[in-house]
Design an enzyme around this catalytic site. Structure first.
Site, mmCIF file in Angstrom:
data_model
loop_
_atom_site.group_PDB
_atom_site.id
_atom_site.type_symbol
_atom_site.label_atom_id
_atom_site.label_comp_id
_atom_site.label_asym_id
_atom_site.label_seq_id
_atom_site.Cartn_x
_atom_site.Cartn_y
_atom_site.Cartn_z
ATOM 1 N N GLN A 12 0.891 -1.198 0.230
ATOM 2 C CA GLN A 12 0.047 0.016 -0.023
ATOM 3 C C GLN A 12 0.903 1.273 -0.068
ATOM 4 O O GLN A 12 0.521 2.303 -0.616
ATOM 5 C CB GLN A 12 -0.853 -0.095 1.396
ATOM 6 C CG GLN A 12 -1.971 -1.185 1.330
ATOM 7 C CD GLN A 12 -3.014 -0.988 2.262
ATOM 8 O OE1 GLN A 12 -3.959 -0.071 2.385
ATOM 9 N NE2 GLN A 12 -2.404 -1.462 3.563
ATOM 10 N N LEU A 13 1.660 1.286 0.846
ATOM 11 C CA LEU A 13 2.646 2.461 1.014
ATOM 12 C C LEU A 13 3.560 2.682 -0.302
ATOM 13 O O LEU A 13 3.697 3.541 -0.851
ATOM 14 C CB LEU A 13 3.534 2.530 2.365
ATOM 15 C CG LEU A 13 4.438 3.667 2.577
ATOM 16 C CD1 LEU A 13 3.502 5.096 2.543
ATOM 17 C CD2 LEU A 13 5.103 3.560 4.059
ATOM 18 N N ILE A 38 15.739 -9.211 0.352
ATOM 19 C CA ILE A 38 16.081 -8.422 1.380
ATOM 20 C C ILE A 38 16.461 -9.446 2.592
ATOM 21 O O ILE A 38 16.909 -8.905 3.394
ATOM 22 C CB ILE A 38 15.170 -7.221 1.947
ATOM 23 C CG1 ILE A 38 13.645 -7.749 2.287
ATOM 24 C CG2 ILE A 38 15.050 -6.302 0.993
ATOM 25 C CD1 ILE A 38 12.731 -7.058 2.912
ATOM 26 N N ALA A 61 7.075 -5.434 4.561
ATOM 27 C CA ALA A 61 6.759 -5.777 5.801
ATOM 28 C C ALA A 61 5.785 -7.319 5.725
ATOM 29 O O ALA A 61 5.147 -7.460 4.778
ATOM 30 C CB ALA A 61 6.090 -4.885 6.793
ATOM 31 N N THR A 102 5.132 -0.018 13.498
ATOM 32 C CA THR A 102 3.906 -0.192 13.690
ATOM 33 C C THR A 102 3.448 0.350 15.082
ATOM 34 O O THR A 102 4.236 0.211 16.053
ATOM 35 C CB THR A 102 3.431 -1.634 13.282
ATOM 36 O OG1 THR A 102 1.987 -1.855 13.734
ATOM 37 C CG2 THR A 102 4.343 -2.367 14.317
ATOM 38 N N TYR A 126 3.522 -10.616 15.411
ATOM 39 C CA TYR A 126 3.659 -9.522 14.712
ATOM 40 C C TYR A 126 4.439 -8.372 15.273
ATOM 41 O O TYR A 126 5.424 -7.917 14.864
ATOM 42 C CB TYR A 126 2.464 -9.032 13.847
ATOM 43 C CG TYR A 126 2.374 -7.802 13.018
ATOM 44 C CD1 TYR A 126 3.045 -7.677 11.882
ATOM 45 C CD2 TYR A 126 1.922 -6.566 13.642
ATOM 46 C CE1 TYR A 126 3.260 -6.593 11.241
ATOM 47 C CE2 TYR A 126 2.081 -5.368 13.020
ATOM 48 C CZ TYR A 126 2.609 -5.406 11.928
ATOM 49 O OH TYR A 126 2.736 -4.165 11.300
ATOM 50 N N LYS A 130 8.376 -6.754 14.824
ATOM 51 C CA LYS A 130 8.463 -5.382 14.388
ATOM 52 C C LYS A 130 9.233 -4.624 15.399
ATOM 53 O O LYS A 130 10.135 -3.921 14.736
ATOM 54 C CB LYS A 130 7.287 -4.751 14.176
ATOM 55 C CG LYS A 130 6.321 -5.007 12.810
ATOM 56 C CD LYS A 130 7.017 -4.815 11.586
ATOM 57 C CE LYS A 130 6.943 -3.474 11.054
ATOM 58 N NZ LYS A 130 7.399 -3.047 9.898
ATOM 59 N N TRP A 152 -3.079 1.540 11.488
ATOM 60 C CA TRP A 152 -4.271 1.251 10.797
ATOM 61 C C TRP A 152 -4.327 1.915 9.350
ATOM 62 O O TRP A 152 -5.193 2.590 8.920
ATOM 63 C CB TRP A 152 -5.700 1.978 11.744
ATOM 64 C CG TRP A 152 -5.816 1.586 13.017
ATOM 65 C CD1 TRP A 152 -4.992 0.816 13.740
ATOM 66 C CD2 TRP A 152 -6.721 1.636 13.838
ATOM 67 N NE1 TRP A 152 -5.543 0.494 15.123
ATOM 68 C CE2 TRP A 152 -6.913 1.081 14.989
ATOM 69 C CE3 TRP A 152 -8.209 2.433 13.610
ATOM 70 C CZ2 TRP A 152 -7.724 1.329 16.064
ATOM 71 C CZ3 TRP A 152 -8.982 2.666 14.584
ATOM 72 C CH2 TRP A 152 -9.025 1.649 15.737
#
Length: 290
Positions: A12-13, A38, A61, A102, A126, A130, A152
């Site tokens: 998305q980003l 990676i 991610a 996050t 998760y 992170k 979110w």
């Protein structure tokens, strides 16, 4: 001209950064796992040896929060070990690095917005993966690097809560949505713009941590109600307690994060979450009618 490597460009980003890239005086390299592995420091070093890179934006991610409970090794590989390798490469090649993290690194029992230096204590695999990635990056401490925590996240690209609610709302007269988890939605396009705007101003030693979400707070129930409103969908959204909707991974009940640091440091304005949501849904409507 800065040469920007965007890792995880199909998320998305990453997709939002690509869509905005034509408006910035930078040269972009967009990679997915096919172009850049990676998980291998050797592979990253080989890539950087072959390309001129000034800044790395790591959008890659493992984000399947519930599946991570049974796929801990894969979550750790992407969210921790790969970040460690990217940070080592950034330090070796003297490349600026922006890594996206996050709100799930926090336990979620606070009564006021989390500051950047607040204690992390994740409740699920998760979040733990992170948080481990953050620690690894801070231990390596490459200069001119940022960790940006967000929450979110939704977008007109990919799969997300907004698109799911729109789809379910059109199919159902009634939906039950959690109303005792509080946070801040983030339109990935706004986050992408903030990242691109602050790139030229990275000039510090080591790693700095910042928070970025859209302004304001809500529950998932509030979020869903607004999605139906802006989507012009006649679906009755009912509040639901977390305890009545068990999931494999525990979620923080309160994960609102303070954004004063990033606003003051880089002089950026952050849109209100409902305004951002309205913009995204309007874009989706226009795409549907095209």
């Amino acid at each position: 001209m800065l040469n920007i490597l965007v890792i995880g460009s199909n998320g998305q980003l990453g997709a939002e950064i690509r869509s905005l890239s034509h408006g910035y005086p930078f040269q972009f390299l967009f990679t997915t796992r096919k172009e850049l592995d990676i998980s291998s420091l050797e592979n990253i070093n080989q890539y950087l040896n072959a390309k001129k890179v000034d800044v790395i934006i790591n959008c890659a991610a493992y984000t399947a929060v519930d599946r991570a409970e049974t796929e801990e090794e894969q979550a750790n590989l992407v969210n921790h070990l790969a970040v460690q390798s990217i940070a080592k490469a950034a330090q070796s090649f003297d490349i600026k690095l922006i890594h996206v993290s996050t709100d799930y690194v926090f336990e979620g029992i606070a009564y006021q917005p989390y500051l950047e230096d607040a204690l992390t204590n994740p409740k699920n695999i998760y979040g733990k993966s992170k948080a481990a990635g953050e620690r690894a990056m801070c231990n390596i401490n490459p200069d001119n690097s940022l960790i940006i925590r967000t929450s979110w996240v939704y977008s007109s690209f990919g799969s997300n809560f907004v698109k799911t609610m729109l789809k379910l709302g059109r199919k159902n007269d009634q939906l039950k949505v959690i109303d005792d988890q509080i946070g801040s939605p983030t339109y990935a396009r706004d986050l992408a713009k903030a990242i691109l705007d602050i790139l030229p101003n990275l000039n510090h030693t080591g790693v700095e941590i910042y928070h970025y979400t859209n302004e304001g707070v809500c529950t998932w129930y509030d979020f869903a109600k607004s999605i139906m409103e802006f989507g012009d969908i006649d679906c009755n959204v009912l509040p639901q307690l977390t305890e009545n909707y068990p999931t494999p991974a525990k979620r923080p009940h309160f994960s609102v994060m303070s954004k004063y640091k990033i606003k003051e440091k880089f002089n950026i304005e952050i849109p209100y979450w409902r305004d951002a949501l309205k913009e995204c849904i309007l874009l989706l409507k226009n795409e549907d009618s095209a």
